[in-house]
Design a protein around this motif. Structure first.
Motif, PDB file in Angstrom:
ATOM      1  N   LEU A  76       0.833  -1.193   0.000  1.00 15.10           N
ATOM      2  CA  LEU A  76       0.000   0.000   0.000  1.00 15.10           C
ATOM      3  C   LEU A  76       0.872   1.249   0.000  1.00 15.10           C
ATOM      4  O   LEU A  76       1.998   1.248   0.521  1.00 15.10           O
ATOM      5  CB  LEU A  76      -0.908   0.007   1.234  1.00 15.10           C
ATOM      6  N   TYR A  77       0.341   2.321  -0.565  1.00  9.79           N
ATOM      7  CA  TYR A  77       1.096   3.571  -0.649  1.00  9.79           C
ATOM      8  C   TYR A  77       1.493   4.070   0.736  1.00  9.79           C
ATOM      9  O   TYR A  77       2.591   4.590   0.927  1.00  9.79           O
ATOM     10  CB  TYR A  77       0.261   4.626  -1.372  1.00  9.79           C
ATOM     11  N   GLU A  78       0.630   3.891   1.711  1.00 10.12           N
ATOM     12  CA  GLU A  78       0.927   4.334   3.078  1.00 10.12           C
ATOM     13  C   GLU A  78       2.167   3.641   3.625  1.00 10.12           C
ATOM     14  O   GLU A  78       2.891   4.215   4.443  1.00 10.12           O
ATOM     15  CB  GLU A  78      -0.277   4.069   3.994  1.00 10.12           C
ATOM     16  N   ASN A 260       7.466   5.909  -7.378  1.00 16.02           N
ATOM     17  CA  ASN A 260       6.824   5.688  -6.085  1.00 16.02           C
ATOM     18  C   ASN A 260       5.606   6.585  -5.900  1.00 16.02           C
ATOM     19  O   ASN A 260       5.354   7.116  -4.830  1.00 16.02           O
ATOM     20  CB  ASN A 260       7.803   5.877  -4.917  1.00 16.02           C
ATOM     21  N   LYS A 261       4.856   6.720  -6.979  1.00 17.44           N
ATOM     22  CA  LYS A 261       3.591   7.450  -6.915  1.00 17.44           C
ATOM     23  C   LYS A 261       2.530   6.566  -6.251  1.00 17.44           C
ATOM     24  O   LYS A 261       2.712   5.350  -6.125  1.00 17.44           O
ATOM     25  CB  LYS A 261       3.149   7.852  -8.332  1.00 17.44           C
ATOM     26  N   GLU A 262       1.438   7.175  -5.863  1.00 16.37           N
ATOM     27  CA  GLU A 262       0.366   6.387  -5.241  1.00 16.37           C
ATOM     28  C   GLU A 262      -0.143   5.324  -6.205  1.00 16.37           C
ATOM     29  O   GLU A 262      -0.341   4.170  -5.828  1.00 16.37           O
ATOM     30  CB  GLU A 262      -0.772   7.303  -4.797  1.00 16.37           C
ATOM     31  N   GLU A 263      -0.372   5.706  -7.457  1.00 27.17           N
ATOM     32  CA  GLU A 263      -0.692   4.748  -8.507  1.00 27.17           C
ATOM     33  C   GLU A 263       0.591   4.485  -9.297  1.00 27.17           C
ATOM     34  O   GLU A 263       1.204   5.427  -9.797  1.00 27.17           O
ATOM     35  CB  GLU A 263      -1.780   5.309  -9.429  1.00 27.17           C
ATOM     36  N   LEU A 264       0.972   3.228  -9.420  1.00 31.66           N
ATOM     37  CA  LEU A 264       2.282   2.892  -9.991  1.00 31.66           C
ATOM     38  C   LEU A 264       2.248   2.818 -11.519  1.00 31.66           C
ATOM     39  O   LEU A 264       2.820   1.910 -12.121  1.00 31.66           O
ATOM     40  CB  LEU A 264       2.767   1.556  -9.404  1.00 31.66           C
ATOM     41  N   ASN A 265       1.600   3.801 -12.122  1.00 28.37           N
ATOM     42  CA  ASN A 265       1.535   3.879 -13.575  1.00 28.37           C
ATOM     43  C   ASN A 265       2.314   5.086 -14.066  1.00 28.37           C
ATOM     44  O   ASN A 265       2.335   6.133 -13.414  1.00 28.37           O
ATOM     45  CB  ASN A 265       0.084   3.989 -14.054  1.00 28.37           C
ATOM     46  N   ASN A 266       2.946   4.945 -15.225  1.00 26.71           N
ATOM     47  CA  ASN A 266       3.644   6.068 -15.846  1.00 26.71           C
ATOM     48  C   ASN A 266       2.711   6.847 -16.749  1.00 26.71           C
ATOM     49  O   ASN A 266       1.766   6.283 -17.306  1.00 26.71           O
ATOM     50  CB  ASN A 266       4.805   5.550 -16.716  1.00 26.71           C
ATOM     51  N   PRO A 267       3.011   8.132 -16.950  1.00 27.48           N
ATOM     52  CA  PRO A 267       2.332   8.836 -18.047  1.00 27.48           C
ATOM     53  C   PRO A 267       2.906   8.342 -19.370  1.00 27.48           C
ATOM     54  O   PRO A 267       3.934   7.647 -19.403  1.00 27.48           O
ATOM     55  CB  PRO A 267       2.731  10.297 -17.803  1.00 27.48           C
ATOM     56  N   TRP A 268       2.258   8.677 -20.472  1.00 22.79           N
ATOM     57  CA  TRP A 268       2.878   8.428 -21.760  1.00 22.79           C
ATOM     58  C   TRP A 268       4.232   9.139 -21.763  1.00 22.79           C
ATOM     59  O   TRP A 268       4.386  10.220 -21.198  1.00 22.79           O
ATOM     60  CB  TRP A 268       2.008   8.992 -22.889  1.00 22.79           C
ATOM     61  N   PHE A 269       5.217   8.515 -22.414  1.00 21.61           N
ATOM     62  CA  PHE A 269       6.543   9.118 -22.347  1.00 21.61           C
ATOM     63  C   PHE A 269       7.297   8.938 -23.659  1.00 21.61           C
ATOM     64  O   PHE A 269       6.898   8.182 -24.550  1.00 21.61           O
ATOM     65  CB  PHE A 269       7.357   8.503 -21.192  1.00 21.61           C
ATOM     66  N   VAL A 270       8.402   9.666 -23.740  1.00 22.83           N
ATOM     67  CA  VAL A 270       9.307   9.569 -24.883  1.00 22.83           C
ATOM     68  C   VAL A 270      10.717   9.401 -24.346  1.00 22.83           C
ATOM     69  O   VAL A 270      11.133  10.117 -23.421  1.00 22.83           O
ATOM     70  CB  VAL A 270       9.222  10.829 -25.773  1.00 22.83           C
ATOM     71  N   CYS A 271      11.421   8.454 -24.886  1.00 18.14           N
ATOM     72  CA  CYS A 271      12.826   8.210 -24.555  1.00 18.14           C
ATOM     73  C   CYS A 271      13.645   8.711 -25.737  1.00 18.14           C
ATOM     74  O   CYS A 271      13.458   8.241 -26.868  1.00 18.14           O
ATOM     75  CB  CYS A 271      13.023   6.717 -24.323  1.00 18.14           C
ATOM     76  N   CYS A 272      14.558   9.653 -25.500  1.00 16.54           N
ATOM     77  CA  CYS A 272      15.211  10.306 -26.633  1.00 16.54           C
ATOM     78  C   CYS A 272      16.554  10.921 -26.222  1.00 16.54           C
ATOM     79  O   CYS A 272      16.910  10.931 -25.055  1.00 16.54           O
ATOM     80  CB  CYS A 272      14.309  11.386 -27.204  1.00 16.54           C
ATOM     81  N   LYS A 273      17.266  11.449 -27.208  1.00 20.42           N
ATOM     82  CA  LYS A 273      18.538  12.105 -26.972  1.00 20.42           C
ATOM     83  C   LYS A 273      18.315  13.483 -26.342  1.00 20.42           C
ATOM     84  O   LYS A 273      17.255  14.069 -26.497  1.00 20.42           O
ATOM     85  CB  LYS A 273      19.303  12.266 -28.292  1.00 20.42           C
TER      86      LYS A 273
END
Length: 273
Positions: A76-78, A260-273
């Motif tokens: 749990l997040y707590e 370590n956010k409360e919801e363990l989901n990422n936002p959409w993201f970009v991996c780049c130089k």
């Protein structure tokens, strides 16, 4: 702030855990048959996921740093919100690729400090390739790492045998690496728009965190992920990408991914130089 001797000890512990977990995965992968179950979110789970988790848990428990694993107890997040240092683990990233038996799966181990990855280890047992990095030391690729062969316990020796990332400094064509099993319509639109800028755009489909490694290595210029991912999917790759001088940023606001956010989901993201 971790001292240099602590950093070397922790990185070696993560490397040893990842490689031995790779052997546990291969024991299942090369068996005549293996059962596939499904979690509540409909994602697949195999015996290899669970066995790799147990191997990694055994190794990392010796560091006395708490761990958060995809296949571990649902914390749990707590219970975890006050952690300023912890391991974030995906024992088998790319379970769909494992089931397809195409080899494109990895073991991912990251060390998170104050909500950002500072250390990452990614091991590909089929391709016998190890990627590792620490933010102040750079990132590296070591080939011919056999899961049943002991590695050196000297980090400087391992680094001396490795190639520093990025390896590929320039290419003739702009290159994007994309998900082999999770390609969404939003990602396809993103790629089509990139083709307007780069008519000779090259696309490399790939599974698991190897996509992030391809960017760190310089094989790909960009990895867009306009789809759901979890924190354990990206943390190790982000540490390696950032150690190679590149970035993993939210496609929404351009901010560096944090953990370590409360919801363990990422936002959409970009991996780049």
């Amino acid at each position: 702030m971790l001292q240099e001797v602590e950093i070397k000890h922790l990185l070696l512990a993560a490397i040893q855990a990842a490689v031995q977990a790779g052997q546990a995965i291969l024991d299942v992968y090369h068996s005549d048959d293996f059962q596939v179950n499904f979690k509540s979110d409909k994602t697949p789970l195999t015996l290899a996921d669970r066995q790799a988790h147990e191997v990694i848990k055994k190794h990392l428990s010796k560091t006395h740093i708490p761990s958060l694993s995809e296949e571990g107890r649902n914390l749990l997040y707590e219970e975890r919100k006050g952690w300023d240092l912890f391991w974030l683990v995906d024992p088998l990233d790319g379970t769909k690729e494992f089931i397809k038996r195409n080899g494109e799966f990895t073991v991912n181990i990251a060390l998170i400090a104050n909500n950002y990855p500072i250390m990452g280890v990614i091991y590909s047992p089929i391709f016998e390739t190890l990627y590792f990095g620490y933010t102040n030391y750079g990132s590296y690729k070591l080939c011919s790492v056999k899961p049943n062969k002991p590695l050196s316990f000297n980090l400087d020796e391992l680094i001396g045998q490795s190639d520093r990332l990025p390896i590929v400094k320039s290419k003739d064509r702009f290159t994007i690496t994309s998900s082999r099993s999770h390609l969404t319509s939003d990602t396809e639109i993103f790629i089509e728009n990139k083709k307007k800028e780069h008519p000779d755009l090259k696309i490399i489909p790939q599974g698991s965190s190897l996509k992030m490694c391809f960017v760190a290595e310089g094989i790909a210029d960009l990895y867009p992920r306009l789809a759901q991912t979890s924190e354990w999917d990206t943390a190790a790759g982000q540490a390696i990408v950032e150690g190679a001088g590149m970035k993993v940023i939210s496609a929404i606001d351009g901010e560096r991914l944090h953990y370590n956010k409360e919801e363990l989901n990422n936002p959409w993201f970009v991996c780049c130089k």
